[in-house]
Scaffold this motif. Structure first.
Motif, PDB file in Angstrom:
ATOM      1  N   MET A   1       0.787  -1.205   0.065  1.00 36.04           N
ATOM      2  CA  MET A   1       0.034   0.031  -0.010  1.00 36.04           C
ATOM      3  C   MET A   1       0.869   1.291   0.115  1.00 36.04           C
ATOM      4  N   ARG A   2       2.144   1.251   0.481  1.00 37.01           N
ATOM      5  CA  ARG A   2       2.871   2.281   0.663  1.00 37.01           C
ATOM      6  C   ARG A   2       3.571   2.837  -0.833  1.00 37.01           C
ATOM      7  N   ASN A   3       3.499   1.802  -1.579  1.00 36.78           N
ATOM      8  CA  ASN A   3       4.049   2.085  -2.894  1.00 36.78           C
ATOM      9  C   ASN A   3       3.176   2.654  -3.893  1.00 36.78           C
ATOM     10  N   SER A   4       1.822   3.051  -3.302  1.00 36.08           N
ATOM     11  CA  SER A   4       1.019   3.671  -4.223  1.00 36.08           C
ATOM     12  C   SER A   4       0.943   4.989  -3.748  1.00 36.08           C
ATOM     13  N   PRO A   5       1.300   5.844  -4.608  1.00 36.88           N
ATOM     14  CA  PRO A   5       1.176   7.670  -4.161  1.00 36.88           C
ATOM     15  C   PRO A   5      -0.061   8.011  -3.669  1.00 36.88           C
ATOM     16  N   ALA A   6      -1.223   7.189  -4.076  1.00 31.41           N
ATOM     17  CA  ALA A   6      -2.367   7.772  -3.756  1.00 31.41           C
ATOM     18  C   ALA A   6      -3.210   6.864  -2.661  1.00 31.41           C
ATOM     19  N   LEU A   7      -2.895   5.628  -2.849  1.00 31.05           N
ATOM     20  CA  LEU A   7      -3.782   4.632  -1.868  1.00 31.05           C
ATOM     21  C   LEU A   7      -3.499   4.944  -0.494  1.00 31.05           C
ATOM     22  N   TYR A   8      -2.141   5.024   0.270  1.00 30.48           N
ATOM     23  CA  TYR A   8      -2.008   5.209   1.560  1.00 30.48           C
ATOM     24  C   TYR A   8      -2.618   6.509   2.014  1.00 30.48           C
ATOM     25  N   PRO A   9      -2.258   7.542   1.262  1.00 35.01           N
ATOM     26  CA  PRO A   9      -3.189   8.922   1.731  1.00 35.01           C
ATOM     27  C   PRO A   9      -4.609   8.789   1.872  1.00 35.01           C
ATOM     28  N   VAL A  10      -5.379   8.235   0.912  1.00 37.24           N
ATOM     29  CA  VAL A  10      -6.525   8.066   0.989  1.00 37.24           C
ATOM     30  C   VAL A  10      -7.227   7.220   2.241  1.00 37.24           C
ATOM     31  N   VAL A  11      -6.526   6.202   2.245  1.00 33.12           N
ATOM     32  CA  VAL A  11      -6.761   5.359   3.403  1.00 33.12           C
ATOM     33  C   VAL A  11      -6.594   6.064   4.789  1.00 33.12           C
ATOM     34  N   LEU A  66      -5.919  -1.607   7.921  1.00 34.77           N
ATOM     35  CA  LEU A  66      -5.075  -1.304   6.434  1.00 34.77           C
ATOM     36  C   LEU A  66      -3.828  -0.446   6.856  1.00 34.77           C
ATOM     37  N   LEU A  67      -3.936   0.507   7.568  1.00 28.48           N
ATOM     38  CA  LEU A  67      -2.701   1.485   7.783  1.00 28.48           C
ATOM     39  C   LEU A  67      -1.771   0.293   8.542  1.00 28.48           C
ATOM     40  N   PHE A  68      -2.248  -0.225   9.571  1.00 29.36           N
ATOM     41  CA  PHE A  68      -1.374  -0.981  10.430  1.00 29.36           C
ATOM     42  C   PHE A  68      -0.819  -2.337   9.527  1.00 29.36           C
ATOM     43  N   SER A  69      -1.380  -2.569   8.718  1.00 24.09           N
ATOM     44  CA  SER A  69      -1.116  -3.651   7.748  1.00 24.09           C
ATOM     45  C   SER A  69       0.212  -3.385   6.913  1.00 24.09           C
ATOM     46  N   ALA A  70       0.203  -1.884   6.659  1.00 24.97           N
ATOM     47  CA  ALA A  70       1.178  -1.307   5.770  1.00 24.97           C
ATOM     48  C   ALA A  70       2.456  -1.365   6.403  1.00 24.97           C
ATOM     49  N   ASP A  71       2.519  -1.465   7.895  1.00 29.54           N
ATOM     50  CA  ASP A  71       3.765  -1.335   8.484  1.00 29.54           C
ATOM     51  C   ASP A  71       3.583  -2.039   9.767  1.00 29.54           C
ATOM     52  N   ALA A  72       3.154  -2.819   9.983  1.00 32.63           N
ATOM     53  CA  ALA A  72       2.800  -3.710  11.280  1.00 32.63           C
ATOM     54  C   ALA A  72       4.028  -4.060  12.029  1.00 32.63           C
ATOM     55  N   SER A  73       5.156  -4.294  11.646  1.00 34.83           N
ATOM     56  CA  SER A  73       6.177  -4.857  12.468  1.00 34.83           C
ATOM     57  C   SER A  73       6.864  -3.605  13.005  1.00 34.83           C
ATOM     58  N   HIS A  74       6.786  -2.344  12.504  1.00 37.20           N
ATOM     59  CA  HIS A  74       7.247  -1.357  13.367  1.00 37.20           C
ATOM     60  C   HIS A  74       6.210  -0.670  14.299  1.00 37.20           C
ATOM     61  N   VAL A  75       5.001  -0.640  13.846  1.00 36.69           N
ATOM     62  CA  VAL A  75       3.866   0.050  14.581  1.00 36.69           C
ATOM     63  C   VAL A  75       3.572  -0.615  15.751  1.00 36.69           C
ATOM     64  N   VAL A  76       3.633  -2.102  15.589  1.00 32.28           N
ATOM     65  CA  VAL A  76       3.194  -2.791  17.022  1.00 32.28           C
ATOM     66  C   VAL A  76       4.109  -2.403  18.036  1.00 32.28           C
ATOM     67  N   ARG A  77       5.186  -2.228  17.837  1.00 33.95           N
ATOM     68  CA  ARG A  77       6.288  -1.889  19.127  1.00 33.95           C
ATOM     69  C   ARG A  77       6.251  -0.542  19.352  1.00 33.95           C
ATOM     70  N   ASN A  78       5.447   0.417  18.788  1.00 33.93           N
ATOM     71  CA  ASN A  78       5.305   1.868  19.053  1.00 33.93           C
ATOM     72  C   ASN A  78       4.586   1.975  20.301  1.00 33.93           C
ATOM     73  N   PRO A  79       5.012   2.547  21.460  1.00 36.11           N
ATOM     74  CA  PRO A  79       4.232   2.798  22.623  1.00 36.11           C
ATOM     75  C   PRO A  79       3.008   3.537  22.603  1.00 36.11           C
ATOM     76  N   ALA A  80       2.908   4.591  21.475  1.00 34.83           N
ATOM     77  CA  ALA A  80       1.804   5.310  21.288  1.00 34.83           C
ATOM     78  C   ALA A  80       0.671   4.571  20.702  1.00 34.83           C
ATOM     79  N   PHE A  81       1.155   3.560  19.990  1.00 34.70           N
ATOM     80  CA  PHE A  81      -0.008   2.805  19.331  1.00 34.70           C
ATOM     81  C   PHE A  81      -0.397   1.556  20.476  1.00 34.70           C
TER      82      PHE A  81
END
Length: 141
Positions: A1-11, A66-81
């Motif tokens: 999803m991050r590879n699409s210039p439009a999809l990630y911002p729309v989501v 969908l946002l989580f799945s785009a970068d789950a390995s990083h986000v899951v360790r984020n204390p704010a998340f």
């Protein structure tokens, strides 16, 4: 999803719209339960706002996944998340408690909610606004 210039911002925009509708409707109803805007009857206001909050929740969660799945390995360790998920889970518990408890008698409230409903409304305000703040902090931690 991050590879699409439009999809990630729309989501991301749809996620924001979802939580704006969710939290906006919840804040309005919670403030009414706490005593603001006493000229507006609680029950009709709830009948208008609760379906909006459900729709906002469904949109926010689906786009959030969908946002989580785009970068789950990083986000899951984020204390704010992690804090955001904990706050949302706790807020959902207050929803269940409210609807199983004081909301069963909403027709009898008249113009003033009982103390138990006001306490839950205050907790709801803190939890949902905390979830929004934690969500915003994800980008910075």
């Amino acid at each position: 999803m991050r590879n699409s210039p439009a999809l990630y911002p729309v989501v991301e925009i749809l996620h924001i719209i979802g939580f704006v509708v969710l939290v906006g409707s919840i804040v309005a109803l919670d403030l009414r339960i706490l005593g603001l805007g006493r000229a507006i009857p609680i029950q009709p206001m709830a009948q208008l706002l609760l379906p909006l909050s459900r729709a906002g929740f469904l949109l926010a969660v689906s786009m959030g996944f969908l946002l989580f799945s785009a970068d789950a390995s990083h986000v899951v360790r984020n204390p704010a998340f992690q804090a955001k998920l904990l706050l949302i889970a706790t807020a959902l518990v207050t929803v269940v408690i409210a609807h199983a408890g004081p909301w069963r008698q909403v027709a009898l409230w008249g113009n003033k909610a009982p103390g138990s409903a006001r306490a839950l409304a205050l907790a709801s305000l803190v939890l949902w606004l905390g979830a929004v703040c934690a969500g915003r902090l994800i980008a910075y931690l």
